[in-house]
Motif scaffolding. Structure first.
Motif, short mmCIF file in Angstrom:
data_model
loop_
_atom_site.label_atom_id
_atom_site.label_comp_id
_atom_site.label_asym_id
_atom_site.label_seq_id
_atom_site.Cartn_x
_atom_site.Cartn_y
_atom_site.Cartn_z
N ARG A 166 12.40 1.28 -9.64
CA ARG A 166 12.77 0.77 -8.32
C ARG A 166 11.53 0.23 -7.59
O ARG A 166 11.62 -0.77 -6.87
CB ARG A 166 13.48 1.85 -7.49
CG ARG A 166 14.88 2.15 -7.99
CD ARG A 166 15.70 2.99 -7.02
NE ARG A 166 15.09 4.23 -6.59
CZ ARG A 166 15.11 5.38 -7.29
NH1 ARG A 166 15.73 5.44 -8.47
NH2 ARG A 166 14.55 6.48 -6.82
N ILE A 167 10.37 0.89 -7.78
CA ILE A 167 9.14 0.36 -7.20
C ILE A 167 8.85 -1.01 -7.80
O ILE A 167 8.55 -1.98 -7.10
CB ILE A 167 7.95 1.32 -7.41
CG1 ILE A 167 8.09 2.54 -6.50
CG2 ILE A 167 6.62 0.61 -7.15
CD1 ILE A 167 7.05 3.62 -6.72
N ALA A 168 8.97 -1.11 -9.12
CA ALA A 168 8.68 -2.37 -9.82
C ALA A 168 9.60 -3.51 -9.37
O ALA A 168 9.16 -4.64 -9.22
CB ALA A 168 8.78 -2.17 -11.33
N PRO A 185 0.81 -1.23 0.00
CA PRO A 185 0.00 0.00 0.00
C PRO A 185 0.84 1.27 0.00
O PRO A 185 0.52 2.24 -0.68
CB PRO A 185 -0.83 -0.11 1.28
CG PRO A 185 -0.88 -1.57 1.59
CD PRO A 185 0.44 -2.12 1.10
N LEU A 186 1.93 1.25 0.75
CA LEU A 186 2.80 2.43 0.79
C LEU A 186 3.50 2.63 -0.54
O LEU A 186 3.60 3.74 -1.05
CB LEU A 186 3.82 2.28 1.93
CG LEU A 186 4.63 3.53 2.27
CD1 LEU A 186 3.71 4.71 2.56
CD2 LEU A 186 5.52 3.26 3.46
N SER A 187 3.96 1.54 -1.14
CA SER A 187 4.61 1.66 -2.43
C SER A 187 3.62 2.11 -3.50
O SER A 187 3.97 2.87 -4.39
CB SER A 187 5.30 0.34 -2.74
OG SER A 187 4.94 -0.26 -3.87
N ASP A 188 2.36 1.70 -3.39
CA ASP A 188 1.33 2.18 -4.32
C ASP A 188 1.10 3.68 -4.16
O ASP A 188 0.89 4.39 -5.14
CB ASP A 188 0.00 1.44 -4.10
CG ASP A 188 0.06 -0.01 -4.59
OD1 ASP A 188 0.99 -0.35 -5.36
OD2 ASP A 188 -0.83 -0.79 -4.19
N LEU A 195 3.59 8.99 -10.63
CA LEU A 195 2.87 9.07 -11.91
C LEU A 195 2.28 10.47 -12.11
O LEU A 195 2.30 11.00 -13.23
CB LEU A 195 1.78 8.00 -11.97
CG LEU A 195 2.29 6.56 -12.09
CD1 LEU A 195 1.14 5.57 -11.95
CD2 LEU A 195 3.04 6.35 -13.40
N ALA A 196 1.78 11.07 -11.04
CA ALA A 196 1.26 12.44 -11.13
C ALA A 196 2.39 13.42 -11.43
O ALA A 196 2.24 14.33 -12.25
CB ALA A 196 0.54 12.82 -9.84
N LEU A 197 3.54 13.22 -10.78
CA LEU A 197 4.70 14.07 -11.02
C LEU A 197 5.18 13.93 -12.47
O LEU A 197 5.51 14.92 -13.13
CB LEU A 197 5.82 13.70 -10.05
CG LEU A 197 7.08 14.54 -10.06
CD1 LEU A 197 6.78 16.01 -9.78
CD2 LEU A 197 8.07 14.00 -9.03
N ARG A 198 5.16 12.69 -12.99
CA ARG A 198 5.55 12.47 -14.38
C ARG A 198 4.60 13.17 -15.33
O ARG A 198 5.03 13.83 -16.27
CB ARG A 198 5.61 10.97 -14.68
CG ARG A 198 6.00 10.69 -16.13
CD ARG A 198 6.19 9.24 -16.43
NE ARG A 198 4.95 8.50 -16.32
CZ ARG A 198 4.84 7.20 -16.47
NH1 ARG A 198 5.91 6.46 -16.71
NH2 ARG A 198 3.69 6.59 -16.37
N SER A 214 14.68 10.66 -13.69
CA SER A 214 14.68 10.28 -12.27
C SER A 214 13.35 9.67 -11.86
O SER A 214 13.31 8.72 -11.07
CB SER A 214 14.97 11.51 -11.40
OG SER A 214 16.27 11.98 -11.63
N ILE A 215 12.25 10.19 -12.39
CA ILE A 215 10.93 9.64 -12.09
C ILE A 215 10.83 8.22 -12.63
O ILE A 215 10.36 7.31 -11.94
CB ILE A 215 9.82 10.53 -12.68
CG1 ILE A 215 9.78 11.87 -11.95
CG2 ILE A 215 8.46 9.83 -12.61
CD1 ILE A 215 8.94 12.94 -12.65
N GLU A 216 11.27 8.02 -13.86
CA GLU A 216 11.22 6.67 -14.46
C GLU A 216 12.09 5.69 -13.66
O GLU A 216 11.71 4.54 -13.45
CB GLU A 216 11.67 6.71 -15.92
CG GLU A 216 10.71 7.45 -16.84
CD GLU A 216 9.30 6.88 -16.86
OE1 GLU A 216 9.12 5.65 -16.71
OE2 GLU A 216 8.36 7.67 -17.03
N ALA A 217 13.24 6.16 -13.19
CA ALA A 217 14.12 5.31 -12.38
C ALA A 217 13.43 4.94 -11.06
O ALA A 217 13.53 3.79 -10.61
CB ALA A 217 15.45 6.01 -12.13
#
Length: 123
Positions: free
Chosen positions: A79-81, A4-7, A14-17, A72-75
């Protein structure tokens, strides 16, 4: 980090991207590329050449910064994935959630980031 935290961080990233991509598109004048945008800015500049050059340089600098932020966002999303989000890439310690909420693209703990920014100590 629990799911849940990682989500939560994934949604924030995703919003930042989406915001960053929108800013890049706006700077580029929609679908225009960097070269077309620079040519248009140069053609429309009513100020002297030095002012036009300064405006163009500022636009390029902003685009470079936002492009780096996208990387950086994609990275961070990667890392989440792969399950390593929230762990310092240098020392492996958990990055505090407060730091990640403030800067979701953070990849280092405060100590490692400070050491990186300070650079090598010279005698």
């Amino acid at each position: 980090m629990n799911a849940p935290l990682s989500d939560t961080f994934k949604i924030q990233l995703l919003a930042l991207r989406a915001d960053t991509v929108a800013q890049l598109r706006a700077q580029r004048g929609g679908a225009l590329g960097r070269a077309e945008t620079a040519a248009d800015a140069l053609a429309l500049a009513s100020d002297d050449q030095a002012s036009a050059d300064a405006q163009r340089d500022m636009a390029f600098a902003l685009e470079e910064r936002e492009s780096a932020e996208l990387i950086s966002i994609e990275a961070a999303l990667q890392r989440i994935a792969d399950g390593s989000y929230g762990l310092c890439v240098d020392c492996g310690v958990s990055i505090p959630n407060a730091r990640l909420h403030a800067n979701p693209i953070a990849m280092r703990c405060v100590a490692c980031q400070s050491a990186l920014e300070d650079g090598p100590i010279r005698a």
